[in-house]
Design a protein around this motif. Structure first.
Motif, PDB file in Angstrom:
ATOM      1  N   LEU A 160       1.043 -18.618   8.340  1.00 23.67           N
ATOM      2  CA  LEU A 160       1.283 -17.269   7.825  1.00 23.67           C
ATOM      3  C   LEU A 160       0.887 -17.200   6.356  1.00 23.67           C
ATOM      4  O   LEU A 160       0.351 -16.197   5.888  1.00 23.67           O
ATOM      5  N   PRO A 219       2.997 -11.491   3.297  1.00 23.61           N
ATOM      6  CA  PRO A 219       3.890 -11.466   2.136  1.00 23.61           C
ATOM      7  C   PRO A 219       5.066 -12.441   2.254  1.00 23.61           C
ATOM      8  O   PRO A 219       5.444 -12.824   3.359  1.00 23.61           O
ATOM      9  N   LEU A 220       5.607 -12.765   1.098  1.00 23.93           N
ATOM     10  CA  LEU A 220       6.687 -13.735   0.927  1.00 23.93           C
ATOM     11  C   LEU A 220       6.228 -15.165   1.132  1.00 23.93           C
ATOM     12  O   LEU A 220       7.028 -16.075   1.272  1.00 23.93           O
ATOM     13  N   PHE A 264       0.054 -14.961   0.015  1.00 24.01           N
ATOM     14  CA  PHE A 264      -0.047 -13.545  -0.356  1.00 24.01           C
ATOM     15  C   PHE A 264      -0.134 -13.375  -1.867  1.00 24.01           C
ATOM     16  O   PHE A 264      -1.026 -12.699  -2.374  1.00 24.01           O
ATOM     17  N   PHE A 313      -3.197 -11.848  -3.835  1.00 20.72           N
ATOM     18  CA  PHE A 313      -2.941 -10.641  -4.607  1.00 20.72           C
ATOM     19  C   PHE A 313      -3.377 -10.847  -6.054  1.00 20.72           C
ATOM     20  O   PHE A 313      -4.017  -9.981  -6.652  1.00 20.72           O
ATOM     21  N   ALA A 314      -3.069 -12.021  -6.596  1.00 18.28           N
ATOM     22  CA  ALA A 314      -3.418 -12.281  -7.990  1.00 18.28           C
ATOM     23  C   ALA A 314      -4.929 -12.276  -8.187  1.00 18.28           C
ATOM     24  O   ALA A 314      -5.445 -11.606  -9.084  1.00 18.28           O
ATOM     25  N   PHE A 335      -7.264 -10.977  -6.307  1.00 19.21           N
ATOM     26  CA  PHE A 335      -7.882  -9.684  -6.027  1.00 19.21           C
ATOM     27  C   PHE A 335      -7.602  -8.687  -7.150  1.00 19.21           C
ATOM     28  O   PHE A 335      -8.476  -7.919  -7.545  1.00 19.21           O
ATOM     29  N   SER A 336      -6.357  -8.678  -7.661  1.00 16.09           N
ATOM     30  CA  SER A 336      -6.127  -7.686  -8.721  1.00 16.09           C
ATOM     31  C   SER A 336      -6.877  -8.083  -9.984  1.00 16.09           C
ATOM     32  O   SER A 336      -7.351  -7.205 -10.715  1.00 16.09           O
ATOM     33  N   VAL A 382     -10.711  -8.624   1.101  1.00 13.03           N
ATOM     34  CA  VAL A 382      -9.639  -8.110   1.962  1.00 13.03           C
ATOM     35  C   VAL A 382     -10.076  -8.142   3.425  1.00 13.03           C
ATOM     36  O   VAL A 382      -9.334  -8.591   4.304  1.00 13.03           O
ATOM     37  N   VAL A 395      -8.473 -10.557   6.610  1.00  8.01           N
ATOM     38  CA  VAL A 395      -7.936 -10.119   7.903  1.00  8.01           C
ATOM     39  C   VAL A 395      -8.573 -10.905   9.035  1.00  8.01           C
ATOM     40  O   VAL A 395      -7.903 -11.378   9.955  1.00  8.01           O
ATOM     41  N   ALA A 416      -7.161 -14.128   9.376  1.00  9.43           N
ATOM     42  CA  ALA A 416      -5.802 -14.215   9.904  1.00  9.43           C
ATOM     43  C   ALA A 416      -5.822 -14.578  11.383  1.00  9.43           C
ATOM     44  O   ALA A 416      -4.891 -15.210  11.879  1.00  9.43           O
ATOM     45  N   LEU A 456      -3.341 -17.077  13.422  1.00  5.11           N
ATOM     46  CA  LEU A 456      -2.362 -16.530  14.354  1.00  5.11           C
ATOM     47  C   LEU A 456      -2.610 -17.067  15.757  1.00  5.11           C
ATOM     48  O   LEU A 456      -1.685 -17.232  16.546  1.00  5.11           O
ATOM     49  N   GLY A 471       5.763 -17.827  -3.129  1.00  7.70           N
ATOM     50  CA  GLY A 471       5.619 -16.534  -2.479  1.00  7.70           C
ATOM     51  C   GLY A 471       6.712 -15.581  -2.905  1.00  7.70           C
ATOM     52  O   GLY A 471       6.495 -14.384  -3.057  1.00  7.70           O
ATOM     53  N   PRO A 485       6.694 -15.875  -7.744  1.00  7.01           N
ATOM     54  CA  PRO A 485       5.434 -16.385  -8.283  1.00  7.01           C
ATOM     55  C   PRO A 485       5.446 -16.551  -9.802  1.00  7.01           C
ATOM     56  O   PRO A 485       4.651 -17.319 -10.340  1.00  7.01           O
ATOM     57  N   SER A 486       6.374 -15.846 -10.471  1.00  4.83           N
ATOM     58  CA  SER A 486       6.359 -15.896 -11.934  1.00  4.83           C
ATOM     59  C   SER A 486       6.500 -17.304 -12.482  1.00  4.83           C
ATOM     60  O   SER A 486       5.986 -17.602 -13.549  1.00  4.83           O
ATOM     61  N   LEU A 496       1.898 -10.179 -12.553  1.00  7.29           N
ATOM     62  CA  LEU A 496       1.119  -9.368 -11.618  1.00  7.29           C
ATOM     63  C   LEU A 496       1.563  -7.917 -11.636  1.00  7.29           C
ATOM     64  O   LEU A 496       1.148  -7.132 -10.795  1.00  7.29           O
ATOM     65  N   VAL A 524       4.555  -5.100   1.034  1.00  7.02           N
ATOM     66  CA  VAL A 524       5.161  -6.371   1.444  1.00  7.02           C
ATOM     67  C   VAL A 524       6.111  -6.163   2.622  1.00  7.02           C
ATOM     68  O   VAL A 524       6.033  -6.850   3.643  1.00  7.02           O
ATOM     69  N   VAL A 526      -4.586  -3.784   6.514  1.00  6.61           N
ATOM     70  CA  VAL A 526      -5.705  -3.963   5.586  1.00  6.61           C
ATOM     71  C   VAL A 526      -6.016  -2.661   4.885  1.00  6.61           C
ATOM     72  O   VAL A 526      -6.222  -2.616   3.672  1.00  6.61           O
ATOM     73  N   PHE A 536      -4.464  -0.918  -3.426  1.00  9.45           N
ATOM     74  CA  PHE A 536      -5.294  -1.451  -4.517  1.00  9.45           C
ATOM     75  C   PHE A 536      -6.018  -0.321  -5.248  1.00  9.45           C
ATOM     76  O   PHE A 536      -6.081  -0.292  -6.475  1.00  9.45           O
TER      77      PHE A 536
END
Lengths: 520, 515
Positions: free
Chosen positions: A417, A423-424, A428, A432-433, A435-436, A451, A455, A458, A462, A502, A505-506, B71, B158, B195, B202
């Protein structure tokens, strides 16, 4: 007297304190070699494990000390500007060691397979009478420990190298032990040796590209130092052609190590053939080192010419993500699946790198660590699913594991996963980091492909989960070995860090953020 | 009161852990207790409410702490008049489902080829996996509540993702004979939706520089170019359209609802679909109203198509659960049409419709499950005359069906009436046509529900129904269903129960999103 010898050569000043971590690792590796030569056979294993872990823990402690004593804030160059001690360098060194310690735990495991995962005498012909004998009786070679220390030391040197020659030397220092380690599998030795030869030949080839690139850049800038190259790149009046040829060659050498498409073809074969603990080491530490080198070259030497080369590397990043993901879907072997996923993940890191701003550095650093821990735990679990031929890596053999071994299947599901970026999990937050950061750097196309490919990626993960829970186990299903203390520790660390980063993350992102400043 | 907000998430999460770790029966009971506590906490949220701030979203209670400052992620939770009814609906339905599972653990259908899928479940082996079902239901609850309570776009995403996998497991493990295919389809569609949602998030966050829903809604799209808004709305609306579901992205729904175990269907229809409509209203319309205004006619047309097509398909359905599943497509079409009008009345209609659908369709799925458990078939051809054999069950089924078809005085009526009214008020030829077509769709709904009742409850009792055991309703069933019956009646008689709560926040929202 020979006038050349008489020339006034001043020895560069070396700040031994600042490069102590590298010295500790390489020095302890030498101790390991000596131990191998002089200790009686029964003592070697405990001593080597101890030396290996002590070296890495001591190195890590020194790095933390250096970071706290403000080397991260006030970076220095030392050894005639050949080595940089700065935030990213220290972070990457630390990352290599942290992941290296976990990988060492996997390497040192001896209770899952009697005698350990490595061959006793690599020189014995595979498949011969003597080979069968040694496979049954003799414990693993312990050379693997000094070899891995040399490799880790080389990686640490690589990520702090501040000129191309030092970087090349470091590249060889960490590559050569890895080639050897790939050949040391106890089971399926021919496959393992084939992997080693393949890795060695292709690796040598990519090293040749790297050296050729150095020559071109020397021709361009008249120096191999990153700073001089950066200065030459902005000064007008020089032909850019040499620079771009040189950069292309360097990039080929580096992207080969990072397993980016189209320089990735070695990855599945080598990951599959190498002993699984070594694969884990390569997938985590080598990736950190390779991207450490890429980051430093791109951000220090070629920052100002980024408008010219960024689109090309961007195309490589897209190819890496998409092709890695597509090919992962078609895999039927868990180690090959993880290999292709590691290729796709190289693309995600590259996406972060191409942001070409501060959070590009910090997010890439963060991603490398998150991925490293997850992949270590995943390969660690692969070592536990066994039948009489050793590890059962074919996916069909994993059917129904959820019923036979709920804990293993549960942890593996969690790791999958994370790879899938749910997420978590650290998967993730890492994605996320990067990509942003890439969005902030204007790399929208990369993010779109990122992105989409994530998918796609995934599904293979899975599928493994579905396979483990929803299919009936085969009659001769593999057994799940009880992990020894070392493997258990490695698995626990990997899984807990995956969860921790997850949810929170800080902890690491702040460190990465404060480290994200290269010294030029 | 912030404690209560956290409790609604933490208690089910801990309950899920406990249920999974304890032995079977104890686990199920402990899980149900956790669900009950979460329900109490969610109800208590309505007390001591003080609308905070003057923004477009004025949460009664909120919690805003940094999660990952590097973030720009914040853990921003809040509940207001728009989300609170849905929060309570979620905790209520989860509690009922958990309680129902304490009483009866669903038996997975037999998926061997050659076995009559409608036949009795021969391999009804007792198993001890009921506690896992309760744990998964609680995990789903955490995700759904998080979606309704989060006031941060990334946090919203999330939680939106968390729901996916437990729901997959519920369908794939405890579902009917063709559960694997249905579960896979569900996952494929939902991942695809995720997605698009992530991409939309985003786009909005990169464009606006913040992920805070309160700020974003307050700005009403200011600072985002019109092109960006249209792209963002298209991405977000598509993502929510998969979840809602909107025709033509609905095809996962009939399979998933039909194959899921009773409690799975109840949660799916009762609250999971609401994540889509709520997201459309709060996230898509709230953050990029400019894009919403441009694409609203398209959304309206698709929603009306969903109403009509859902109704027409229902007229031809031969299987009980499938019919109810398709009726959901039509009902959610009304909700989406209400949102598409972008007016206060439309939003109100959507919110009432959401609640009504959650109550009535939840009840319908409970009843269908009970009927299938007893008669071992859901084929309408093999049912009939239920009124004679099991009058209690037949009566409840009639109540739920009539409520669902929109009889005045029951919950289903108000949402549909206000939706049509909002479309008429919106004016213009397109919206008039949509209003008329939607009204026709409402009439068709009456037709198919009455057909359902005629086939199942009336007429001579056929074999499968004669052999139906037990004919009386079990105590657990009554306990699980009566809250739904009472609430459906209450909302039907006094829609102001919901409308009064939603009026102020809807007004604030409309003010913010109107240029």
């Amino acid at each position: 007297m020979n006038p050349v010898l008489a020339a006034d050569i001043t020895l560069p000043h070396i700040n031994y304190g600042a490069i102590a971590p590298i010295l500790i690792l390489l020095g302890m590796a030498c101790v390991g070699v000596l131990a191998e030569a002089f200790l009686p056979r029964t003592l070697r294993y405990p001593v080597q494990v101890l030396v290996s872990l002590v070296a890495q823990v001591a190195g890590l402690a020194t790095i933390i000390g250096l970071a706290l004593s403000n080397y991260a804030k006030k970076p220095t160059l030392t050894a005639g500007d050949a080595l940089a001690v700065d935030g990213p360098g220290l972070f990457l060194q630390g990352a290599v060691l942290v992941l290296g310690i976990v990988a060492t735990l996997l390497i040192a495991e001896r209770s899952v397979e009697r005698g350990g995962a490595f061959v006793a005498q690599a020189a014995v012909t595979a498949g011969s009478e003597a080979d069968a004998e040694q496979a049954r009786r003799q414990p693993s070679q312990t050379e693997i420990f000094p070899l891995s220390l040399f490799a880790l030391g080389g990686m640490m040197l690589f990520v702090s190298a501040n000129d191309l020659l030092t970087m090349f030397v470091a590249l060889e220092v960490f590559s050569l032990p890895l080639y050897l380690m790939c050949a040391l599998a106890r089971r399926r030795r021919l496959l393992s040796q084939e992997a080693a030869v393949k890795y060695f030949l292709l690796g040598a080839f990519s090293s040749a590209f790297f050296v050729y690139g150095i020559a071109m850049l020397y021709g361009f800038a008249g120096s191999v130092k990153f700073h001089d190259i950066a200065v030459a790149a902005i000064s007008s009046g020089k032909s850019d052609l040499l620079m771009f040829i040189g950069l292309a060659m360097l990039a080929i050498g580096l992207l080969f190590k990072a397993a980016a498409v189209p320089f990735h073809v070695w990855t599945p074969d080598v990951y599959q053939g190498a002993p699984t603990p070594v694969t884990a080491l390569m997938a985590s530490c080598t990736k950190v080192a390779a991207f450490g080198g890429i980051l430093r070259i791109f951000y220090v030497a070629f920052l100002d010419s980024r408008w010219d080369w960024r689109p090309v590397i961007g195309v490589i990043a897209v190819l890496t993500m998409v092709i890695g993901a597509i090919l992962a879907v078609t895999q039927t072997d868990i180690k090959r699946l993880l290999a292709y996923s590691s290729i796709a993940n190289a693309g995600y890191v590259l996406t972060g790198v191409l942001a070409m701003q501060k959070d590009g550095i910090s997010s890439s650093l963060f991603y490398l660590v998150t991925y490293g821990f997850t992949v270590l735990a995943a390969f660690g679990l692969v070592t536990l699913v066994r039948d009489q031929d050793g590890e059962a890596t074919h996916l069909s053999r994993w059917a129904g594991l959820g019923r036979k071994a709920p804990v293993l299947a549960g942890v593996f599901t969690f790791l999958m996963l994370s790879f899938a970026g749910i997420p978590l999990t650290s998967g993730f937050t890492g994605k996320f980091a990067v990509f942003s950061a890439a969005l902030g750097g204007g790399q929208t196309t990369l993010v779109i492909f990122g992105v989409l490919s994530s998918v796609l990626l995934a599904f293979p993960y899975l599928r493994v989960v579905v396979l483990m829970y929803l299919q009936e186990p085969a009659a001769d299903a593999p057994t799940v070995a009880v992990p020894g203390a070392l493997t258990s520790a490695a698995l626990a660390i990997g899984a807990i860090v995956t969860l921790l980063l997850g949810v929170w993350p800080s902890v690491l992102l702040d460190v990465a953020n404060s480290a994200a400043q290269f010294v030029g | 009161m912030t404690v209560l907000l956290v409790a609604t998430l933490a208690v089910p999460a801990l309950g899920a852990l406990a249920a999974a770790l304890l032995p079977d029966r104890t686990g199920r009971v402990v899980g149900t207790v956790a669900a009950a506590l979460a329900f109490l906490a969610s109800v208590a949220l309505a007390f001591g409410r003080e609308p905070g701030g003057t923004g477009a979203i004025r949460p009664w209670h909120q919690l805003d702490v940094p999660w990952a400052p590097a973030l720009d992620l914040r853990f921003h939770l809040g509940v207001d008049g728009i989300s609170w009814p849905l929060v309570v609906l979620t905790t209520l339905l989860t509690l009922l489902c958990c309680g129902y599972t304490v009483w009866r653990v669903p038996v997975p259908g037999v998926d061997r080829p050659g076995v009559d899928p409608g036949g009795p479940a021969e391999e009804a082996r007792p198993d001890d996996r009921g506690r896992y079902l309760v744990a998964l239901l609680l995990a789903i609850e955490v995700g759904i509540l998080g979606v309704f309570e989060s006031l941060d776009l990334v946090l919203f995403f999330v939680f939106f993702e968390i729901v996916l996998l437990p729901m997959y497991a519920v369908i794939a493990v405890w579902g009917g004979p063709r559960r694997r295919a249905a579960a896979t389809k569900f996952v494929l569609y939902t991942l695809f939706g995720s997605v698009l949602l992530l991409a939309g998030v985003f786009v909005v966050v990169a464009g606006a520089g913040t992920a805070d829903l309160v700020t974003l809604t307050q700005r009403g799209g200011a600072g985002l170019g019109h092109g960006t808004q249209v792209v963002a709305f298209a991405l977000l609306a598509l993502a929510f359209a998969v979840k809602s579901p909107l025709w033509p992205l609905h095809t996962w729904l009939p399979d998933a609802h039909t194959e899921a175990p009773t409690v799975g269907s109840v949660i799916l229809a009762g609250v999971l679909l609401k994540m889509g409509t709520y997201g459309l209203l709060r996230v898509a319309v709230g953050t990029v109203p400019g894009g919403a205004r441009t694409l609203a006619p398209l959304l309206g047309v698709l929603a009306t198509a969903a109403i009509l097509i859902g109704a027409l398909v229902c007229l031809r359905q031969t299987e009980l659960k499938r019919l109810i599943a398709y009726s959901s497509v039509g009902h959610m079409g009304f909700v989406l049409l209400g949102i598409a009008t972008l007016s206060a009345t439309g939003f109100q209609a959507a919110l009432v419709g959401n609640i009504a659908h959650g109550l009535l369709t939840g009840l319908l799925f409970f009843l269908a499950g009970a009927l299938k458990d007893r008669a071992h078939t859901g084929e309408l051809d093999r049912l009939g005359g239920l009124r004679e054999v099991a009058p209690g069950l037949a009566g409840l089924l009639a109540f739920a069906a009539i409520g669902s078809l929109g009889l005045p005085g029951l919950a289903g009526f108000w949402g549909e009436l206000f939706t049509v009214y909002a479309a008429v008020r919106h004016g213009g030829p397109l919206w008039m046509v949509l209003a008329v077509l939607a009204a026709v769709g409402g009439a068709l709904a009456a037709a198919y529900f009455l057909r359902l009742l005629r086939r199942v409850t009336h007429g001579p009792a056929v074999n499968a129904v004669v052999g139906l055991r037990p004919t009386a309703l079990a105590g657990a069933e009554l306990v699980a269903w009566s809250p739904l019956v009472l609430l459906a009646l209450a909302v039907g008689l006094a829609p102001s129960l919901v409308l009064a709560l939603t009026a102020a926040p809807v007004h604030a929202l409309v003010t913010a999103v109107t240029p």
